[in-house]
Structure formats: structure tokens, C-alpha cells
Design a protein around this motif. Structure first.
Motif, PDB file in Angstrom:
ATOM      1  N   TYR A 168     117.543  32.759 106.482  1.00 38.38           N
ATOM      2  CA  TYR A 168     116.475  32.941 107.470  1.00 38.38           C
ATOM      3  C   TYR A 168     115.129  33.138 106.796  1.00 38.38           C
ATOM      4  O   TYR A 168     115.040  33.676 105.687  1.00 38.38           O
ATOM      5  CB  TYR A 168     116.820  34.102 108.407  1.00 38.38           C
ATOM      6  CG  TYR A 168     118.032  33.780 109.239  1.00 38.38           C
ATOM      7  CD1 TYR A 168     117.903  33.161 110.476  1.00 38.38           C
ATOM      8  CD2 TYR A 168     119.309  34.017 108.747  1.00 38.38           C
ATOM      9  CE1 TYR A 168     119.010  32.813 111.223  1.00 38.38           C
ATOM     10  CE2 TYR A 168     120.439  33.675 109.480  1.00 38.38           C
ATOM     11  CZ  TYR A 168     120.280  33.065 110.712  1.00 38.38           C
ATOM     12  OH  TYR A 168     121.382  32.710 111.435  1.00 38.38           O
ATOM     13  N   TYR A 201     109.945  39.546 110.962  1.00 37.31           N
ATOM     14  CA  TYR A 201     110.853  40.219 111.880  1.00 37.31           C
ATOM     15  C   TYR A 201     110.690  41.737 111.863  1.00 37.31           C
ATOM     16  O   TYR A 201     111.168  42.424 112.773  1.00 37.31           O
ATOM     17  CB  TYR A 201     112.299  39.859 111.544  1.00 37.31           C
ATOM     18  CG  TYR A 201     112.627  38.400 111.766  1.00 37.31           C
ATOM     19  CD1 TYR A 201     112.752  37.890 113.053  1.00 37.31           C
ATOM     20  CD2 TYR A 201     112.804  37.533 110.691  1.00 37.31           C
ATOM     21  CE1 TYR A 201     113.039  36.554 113.261  1.00 37.31           C
ATOM     22  CE2 TYR A 201     113.104  36.193 110.895  1.00 37.31           C
ATOM     23  CZ  TYR A 201     113.220  35.711 112.183  1.00 37.31           C
ATOM     24  OH  TYR A 201     113.499  34.383 112.396  1.00 37.31           O
ATOM     25  N   MET A 235     112.170  41.861 118.432  1.00 35.52           N
ATOM     26  CA  MET A 235     112.354  41.620 117.004  1.00 35.52           C
ATOM     27  C   MET A 235     113.257  42.671 116.359  1.00 35.52           C
ATOM     28  O   MET A 235     114.000  42.375 115.417  1.00 35.52           O
ATOM     29  CB  MET A 235     110.992  41.597 116.299  1.00 35.52           C
ATOM     30  CG  MET A 235     110.121  40.418 116.695  1.00 35.52           C
ATOM     31  SD  MET A 235     110.895  38.843 116.249  1.00 35.52           S
ATOM     32  CE  MET A 235     109.815  37.704 117.088  1.00 35.52           C
ATOM     33  N   ASN A 236     113.200  43.877 116.857  1.00 36.73           N
ATOM     34  CA  ASN A 236     114.059  44.926 116.305  1.00 36.73           C
ATOM     35  C   ASN A 236     115.523  44.754 116.695  1.00 36.73           C
ATOM     36  O   ASN A 236     116.385  45.464 116.174  1.00 36.73           O
ATOM     37  CB  ASN A 236     113.576  46.309 116.770  1.00 36.73           C
ATOM     38  CG  ASN A 236     112.345  46.768 116.025  1.00 36.73           C
ATOM     39  OD1 ASN A 236     112.003  46.239 114.973  1.00 36.73           O
ATOM     40  ND2 ASN A 236     111.660  47.763 116.560  1.00 36.73           N
ATOM     41  N   MET A 260     117.233  41.849 116.274  1.00 34.76           N
ATOM     42  CA  MET A 260     117.842  40.710 115.596  1.00 34.76           C
ATOM     43  C   MET A 260     119.230  41.085 115.086  1.00 34.76           C
ATOM     44  O   MET A 260     119.459  42.200 114.622  1.00 34.76           O
ATOM     45  CB  MET A 260     116.958  40.234 114.450  1.00 34.76           C
ATOM     46  CG  MET A 260     115.532  39.868 114.877  1.00 34.76           C
ATOM     47  SD  MET A 260     115.438  38.708 116.260  1.00 34.76           S
ATOM     48  CE  MET A 260     116.245  37.275 115.580  1.00 34.76           C
ATOM     49  N   PHE A 261     120.151  40.147 115.112  1.00 37.94           N
ATOM     50  CA  PHE A 261     121.562  40.470 114.934  1.00 37.94           C
ATOM     51  C   PHE A 261     121.889  41.098 113.582  1.00 37.94           C
ATOM     52  O   PHE A 261     122.871  41.820 113.445  1.00 37.94           O
ATOM     53  CB  PHE A 261     122.434  39.221 115.165  1.00 37.94           C
ATOM     54  CG  PHE A 261     122.300  38.147 114.125  1.00 37.94           C
ATOM     55  CD1 PHE A 261     122.993  38.198 112.931  1.00 37.94           C
ATOM     56  CD2 PHE A 261     121.478  37.038 114.349  1.00 37.94           C
ATOM     57  CE1 PHE A 261     122.886  37.198 111.975  1.00 37.94           C
ATOM     58  CE2 PHE A 261     121.364  36.035 113.410  1.00 37.94           C
ATOM     59  CZ  PHE A 261     122.070  36.110 112.212  1.00 37.94           C
ATOM     60  N   TRP A 262     121.081  40.855 112.562  1.00 41.03           N
ATOM     61  CA  TRP A 262     121.406  41.362 111.229  1.00 41.03           C
ATOM     62  C   TRP A 262     120.912  42.794 110.982  1.00 41.03           C
ATOM     63  O   TRP A 262     121.186  43.370 109.942  1.00 41.03           O
ATOM     64  CB  TRP A 262     120.814  40.437 110.150  1.00 41.03           C
ATOM     65  CG  TRP A 262     119.329  40.244 110.292  1.00 41.03           C
ATOM     66  CD1 TRP A 262     118.338  41.114 109.955  1.00 41.03           C
ATOM     67  CD2 TRP A 262     118.673  39.091 110.818  1.00 41.03           C
ATOM     68  NE1 TRP A 262     117.106  40.593 110.235  1.00 41.03           N
ATOM     69  CE2 TRP A 262     117.283  39.336 110.763  1.00 41.03           C
ATOM     70  CE3 TRP A 262     119.117  37.871 111.324  1.00 41.03           C
ATOM     71  CZ2 TRP A 262     116.348  38.400 111.204  1.00 41.03           C
ATOM     72  CZ3 TRP A 262     118.185  36.960 111.760  1.00 41.03           C
ATOM     73  CH2 TRP A 262     116.815  37.221 111.689  1.00 41.03           C
ATOM     74  N   LYS A 263     120.182  43.357 111.923  1.00 46.60           N
ATOM     75  CA  LYS A 263     119.621  44.687 111.704  1.00 46.60           C
ATOM     76  C   LYS A 263     120.656  45.772 111.988  1.00 46.60           C
ATOM     77  O   LYS A 263     121.587  45.579 112.770  1.00 46.60           O
ATOM     78  CB  LYS A 263     118.375  44.886 112.569  1.00 46.60           C
ATOM     79  CG  LYS A 263     117.236  43.958 112.175  1.00 46.60           C
ATOM     80  CD  LYS A 263     115.901  44.458 112.655  1.00 46.60           C
ATOM     81  CE  LYS A 263     114.763  43.615 112.089  1.00 46.60           C
ATOM     82  NZ  LYS A 263     113.438  44.137 112.428  1.00 46.60           N
ATOM     83  N   MET A 321     119.975  34.450 121.314  1.00 48.36           N
ATOM     84  CA  MET A 321     119.134  34.180 120.158  1.00 48.36           C
ATOM     85  C   MET A 321     119.388  32.737 119.742  1.00 48.36           C
ATOM     86  O   MET A 321     120.536  32.336 119.560  1.00 48.36           O
ATOM     87  CB  MET A 321     119.466  35.105 118.988  1.00 48.36           C
ATOM     88  CG  MET A 321     119.410  36.585 119.300  1.00 48.36           C
ATOM     89  SD  MET A 321     119.846  37.603 117.855  1.00 48.36           S
ATOM     90  CE  MET A 321     120.057  39.213 118.632  1.00 48.36           C
ATOM     91  N   PHE A 349     118.075  29.680 116.960  1.00 50.56           N
ATOM     92  CA  PHE A 349     117.333  29.387 115.739  1.00 50.56           C
ATOM     93  C   PHE A 349     117.389  27.882 115.468  1.00 50.56           C
ATOM     94  O   PHE A 349     118.384  27.222 115.770  1.00 50.56           O
ATOM     95  CB  PHE A 349     117.918  30.141 114.542  1.00 50.56           C
ATOM     96  CG  PHE A 349     117.940  31.625 114.721  1.00 50.56           C
ATOM     97  CD1 PHE A 349     116.866  32.408 114.313  1.00 50.56           C
ATOM     98  CD2 PHE A 349     119.030  32.256 115.311  1.00 50.56           C
ATOM     99  CE1 PHE A 349     116.883  33.790 114.476  1.00 50.56           C
ATOM    100  CE2 PHE A 349     119.059  33.630 115.480  1.00 50.56           C
ATOM    101  CZ  PHE A 349     117.979  34.397 115.065  1.00 50.56           C
ATOM    102  N   LEU A 398     113.126  31.213 114.104  1.00 44.97           N
ATOM    103  CA  LEU A 398     113.330  31.638 115.484  1.00 44.97           C
ATOM    104  C   LEU A 398     112.752  30.623 116.452  1.00 44.97           C
ATOM    105  O   LEU A 398     111.616  30.177 116.302  1.00 44.97           O
ATOM    106  CB  LEU A 398     112.674  33.000 115.708  1.00 44.97           C
ATOM    107  CG  LEU A 398     112.796  33.587 117.113  1.00 44.97           C
ATOM    108  CD1 LEU A 398     114.256  33.853 117.454  1.00 44.97           C
ATOM    109  CD2 LEU A 398     111.988  34.867 117.220  1.00 44.97           C
ATOM    110  N   LEU A 403     114.255  33.809 122.150  1.00 44.46           N
ATOM    111  CA  LEU A 403     114.910  35.111 122.305  1.00 44.46           C
ATOM    112  C   LEU A 403     114.924  35.473 123.781  1.00 44.46           C
ATOM    113  O   LEU A 403     113.944  35.249 124.500  1.00 44.46           O
ATOM    114  CB  LEU A 403     114.163  36.205 121.541  1.00 44.46           C
ATOM    115  CG  LEU A 403     114.430  36.377 120.059  1.00 44.46           C
ATOM    116  CD1 LEU A 403     113.557  37.506 119.506  1.00 44.46           C
ATOM    117  CD2 LEU A 403     115.888  36.657 119.779  1.00 44.46           C
TER     118      LEU A 403
END
Length: 504
Positions: free
Chosen positions: A126, A190, A290-291, A293-296, A381, A383, A393, A396
Motif C-alpha cells: 500500500y 492514512y 482513515m483510522n 483501515m483494516f491493518w490498524k 474498502m 483499492f 484507496l 471507503l
């Protein structure tokens, strides 16, 4: 007749003034709309279709591209010229998946192992560099009155009876919607963002409460005319009770007076305040999206953070934009909250698309007949992979909702110790059964992405010089010439009770 013909042809046009494309994307076999299809007009330029398959694109200062690329999960990539888009309809053909050598080299990974690969490759896949993105943000709010019952057990106040309560219940708007739309430039990544609004619209619905306000005012008048001087109220609901004295009573039950026209100074103050609030709420909404996002880590949608709480199923393969993807379904185990589906590239393990929704309320509360539940939390989401192999992105979406219920008795007793006889003067006993839900939907579309020089984010200055208008009916001309996510039928049919347009 001639003007009607011109209008009809205008509606059918898909290539307007040589700078605009409008179309609907359909499945070639079923003729059903394809929502959230990617429509690419050039490097780092594109959009998605709305939930009804529609899109429009305005080239602004640029010329229309020679080729438009349209893709969606499960369909063949379509390359088409603007001139070839006839009658406003574009058909995508379902793609057939041929399992070739790529699947022989993946060591037959399980769905859980693929998920671990996704987590390992996030930083590589990403684009986390600062960039300038042209975005469109839409906030939709819908309120639903599921139940609004007030049963009169006893009333000694003339005119306040079951018929009045039924009339109040009937005048309550059962569904009420509103929308805010913002076109802006978003700077950052992000983790950190700055949002500069370019243009905004507010489809404002004052809850269609005019008739209800008239009835409530009548209720207040009946109450005030019955009350004696120096009375106070005892209000009880179950074992809970409190006293309202004379001053509080007069303040709370005052009949609404007609509002006076605002002065120019008051209008300017309101104008500045509305823009400040819009800027702050837009910043907050973008940050909130933005907070998530799946990787957070430590986010509400915790699929990747708490992966052991879910079970996974590899549900075959799909095709998108010349890429073959795994289709992975997930559902809760060990008390997790979400189910959904993700589409993962078979070669680099990048997530092209992720959809999720809660399977149970995230929070619940019930005490003494009052209940609340956070019962809606779902999102998407999407991409798009660029020519450099990075995922950027595109779209969303998040919906959150809450339901509040009240099921309690309510007793209002007027007392007065300054009159002869009994202190108790009047009494109103009600049984309340109310249930109201509210859902807020945020949609963010990225249309254009440009790289930013290192350190330039600090030099981006905030601005409040933008066009902002409030409407009480849908205005199809306001966004003419701009790129937005196409309005759905609910927005196009939006009309508030007072349908006069007004500007702030």
C-alpha cells in the motif's frame, strides 16, 4: 413539444459538451446494475459507480481520455472510448476463471495463511506516502421511528386525552433523512490528513416537524391554562421522581413565539459558524474513516488485529482488472462481532476489496425500561492497483447506527399548597413505548491522486473560502461540472417539508 424533445435527448445524452460522461454499468447477462465498479480515466484518476451502478465524470480542465477502463469483481476488464458509450449503458461480461500455474505455486495456502500473508505484505503493497487527493465525502443520516405509543391511563386536564396523544403519534415523521456533501482536497496519508473544502452542499430536512410543533404547542397551551398560580409538578416514572417548581415550569412550557428576521450581522455570524462547523465535522469524518483501515490496531473492526477470533473459508476465486483474487469469507468465533468477505490478490496478497458487517450489537444497555444498542456497524474498502504495483484507496464506506427505546410509565401531578383543599390539583398518567433508530453513512471517493514533496504537508494552509449552500430539495445543477459519487434515488427524491431553497 419541441422543448420536450430537446429535454428528452438531453437526458439520454452520455457525452455532454465533449467534457462529460454519464452512464450506468450493467451485467451483460442479467442486466442488473453493478455497484462500486472501478472506472479509470487515466493514471491515478478514476471513480466508482454508486450502489445503483451509475457514474458521471467531468474532465474539468483536462480532455476526456482516449480509453476508459472499467472493472469489477467477477467481470472482464473493459476498455472503451468515450464515443463508444451509447445510450448511457455499459455492459460488463462475467469472467471465467482458469486455474493455471499461479495456483500450483501458492503451496495450497489455507484461508488463515493467506490472511497472515496479507498482514505481512501491507507495508509493501500500500502507498503510505503523503499525497494530494481530490475527494468527495457524503454523509447521510436517516432516522426511523419504529414505535411511538403514548397510552393515557388517567387525565384530569381537559383536552389532554388519548385522542391528542394519538394525533401526536400520527404526526411524528416515521422516516427522516438528511445529507451533507463535500468536495475537497485531502493532503497527507492514512495517519495524518489536512482537508481543504472546495464546495459543499447540505440537503437539510428540519425533521418535517412543523405539524408536530403545532400540536405540541397546543399541548403546552392546554397545560398552561389549567395550571394554577404557584403550582409545582411532581413527575414520576416508576420509582424515579423529581419536582419541577413554578419558574422551571413556566420556562419549560412556554408557547413558542414567532421568530424574528435575522439582522445582516446575525446572518454573517451564522454563515461563518456554519462553515467552521462543516470544516471541523469534515476533518473528523475523514479522520474517522482513515483510522479504520483494516491493518490498524485497536479499531472496532478488528479482523486483522484479533484474527484468532474469526474462522475463515476460501470460497473460490474471482477476477478483477487482469488480476486473479482469492475470495475469502470470514465469520465470528470466540465472541467476535463481524462477518464479511475479502478479495486478495493471488500473487502479492494485496486486498482489492473488503466488506464487513456486524452480526450482533457492539454495545447494549438496558435499565428501568430504557434501552440502547449500537446495532449497526458495516463498511466497504476498495483499492486500485497502480502501474507501480502499489494499492491506492479508491472508495471507503461506513455505516453506524444506534437504537434507543423507552418503555416506562409516566405520571405528572400538579400540586399547590397555596389553595384551599387538597394540594393535588391535576394528574396525567401515561404509558410510554418509544423506539427510535438512527443510521449515519459515510462515503468517501478518491478521484485523483498526486504525489507530494517530502515536508510539504506542513506548508498546507487551511482555508474557509468555499461555496456552501443549504437546500431543502435536491438540486441537480449544484454539482454540475464536478466529480461526485452519483446520487441515488433517495437523494434525487429528497424534499424537506419546506421546499424553499435557502443559502447560508
Amino acid at each position: 413539444m419541441k422543448s420536450l424533445l430537446v429535454f428528452f435527448l438531453f437526458l439520454q445524452a452520455t457525452f455532454v459538451q465533449a467534457q462529460e460522461i454519464k452512464a450506468k454499468v450493467l451485467d451483460a447477462g442479467t442486466k442488473q446494475p453493478i455497484p462500486y465498479a472501478n472506472v479509470v480515466f487515466g493514471e491515478n484518476r478514476g471513480l466508482v459507480t454508486n450502489e445503483e451502478g451509475y457514474f458521471s465524470y467531468n474532465a474539468e480542465e483536462d480532455k476526456l481520455p482516449e480509453i476508459v477502463k472499467i472493472s469489477s469483481l467477477g467481470y472482464e476488464l473493459l476498455k472503451i472510448t468515450p464515443a463508444e458509450i451509447s445510450e448511457g449503458i455499459i455492459y460488463l461480461k462475467p469472467a471465467s476463471i482458469e486455474l493455471g500455474e499461479v495456483f500450483l505455486s501458492n503451496k495450497n495456502l489455507s484461508a488463515k495463511e493467506i490472511l497472515e500473508k496479507v498482514k505481512e505484505e501491507v507495508n509493501h503493497n500500500y502507498n503510505f506516502d503523503n499525497s494530494k487527493k481530490r475527494i468527495f465525502l457524503r454523509q447521510s443520516g436517516t432516522s426511523y421511528v419504529r414505535r411511538f405509543d403514548m397510552e393515557v391511563d388517567k387525565s384530569t386536564i381537559e383536552g389532554i386525552d388519548q385522542d391528542l396523544m394519538n394525533e401526536i403519534s400520527a404526526k411524528i415523521p416515521k422516516v427522516s433523512d438528511s445529507y451533507k456533501e463535500v468536495l475537497a482536497d485531502m493532503y497527507g496519508n492514512y495517519d495524518t490528513q489536512k482537508v481543504n473544502i472546495i464546495k459543499a452542499a447540505n440537503l437539510y430536512n428540519p425533521q418535517s416537524m412543523k405539524n408536530l410543533e403545532e400540536i405540541t404547542e397546543n399541548f403546552n397551551t392546554l397545560f398552561m391554562n389549567t395550571l394554577k398560580e404557584r403550582s409545582y409538578l411532581k413527575i414520576k416514572s416508576g420509582i424515579i421522581g423529581f419536582k419541577v417548581d413554578e419558574d422551571e415550569l413556566k420556562e419549560g412550557l412556554v408557547v413558542t413565539e414567532k421568530k424574528e428576521e435575522k439582522t445582516p450581522e446575525e446572518k454573517e455570524k451564522a454563515r461563518v459558524k456554519s462553515r467552521k462547523y462543516l470544516q471541523e465535522s469534515s476533518d473528523a469524518n475523514v479522520k474517522r474513516l482513515m483510522n479504520g483501515m483494516f491493518w490498524k490496531e485497536d479499531i472496532t473492526f478488528n479482523l486483522f488485529d484479533k484474527s484468532n477470533k474469526y474462522k475463515y473459508n476460501l470460497n473460490g476465486y474471482a477476477y478483477i482488472d487482469s488480476n486473479t483474487v482469492y475470495v475469502i469469507d470470514f465469520e465470528p468465533k470466540r465472541g467476535a462481532d463481524f462477518k464479511g468477505r475479502m478479495y486478495v490478490n493471488t500473487l502479492d496478497y494485496g486486498v482489492h476489496r473488503l466488506e464487513y458487517e456486524n452480526v450482533k450489537p457492539l454495545k447494549k444497555f438496558r435499565l428501568f425500561g430504557i434501552s440502547t444498542a449500537d446495532d449497526v456497524y458495516r463498511g466497504k474498502m476498495i483499492f486500485v492497483k497502480d502501474e507501480a504495483g502499489k494499492y491506492n484507496l479508491s472508495y471507503l464506506e461506513r455505516e453506524t447506527g444506534e437504537t434507543v427505546g423507552i418503555k416506562r410509565p409516566l405520571t405528572i401531578i400538579e400540586k399547590n399548597k397555596h389553595v384551599k383543599g387538597r394540594r393535588k390539583q391535576n394528574e396525567l398518567d401515561l404509558d410510554l413505548d418509544l423506539r427510535v433508530s438512527e443510521i449515519v453513512k459515510l462515503q468517501l471517493v478518491v478521484y485523483q491522486t498526486e504525489a507530494m514533496a517530502p515536508g510539504s504537508l506542513d506548508n498546507i494552509a487551511a482555508t474557509d473560502d468555499f461555496e456552501y449552500k443549504t437546500f431543502k430539495t435536491y438540486n441537480p445543477d449544484f454539482w454540475s461540472g464536478y466529480n461526485i459519487i452519483e446520487p441515488n434515488e433517495a437523494i434525487k427524491n429528497f424534499v424537506a417539508l419546506d421546499a424553499e431553497n435557502e443559502s447560508l
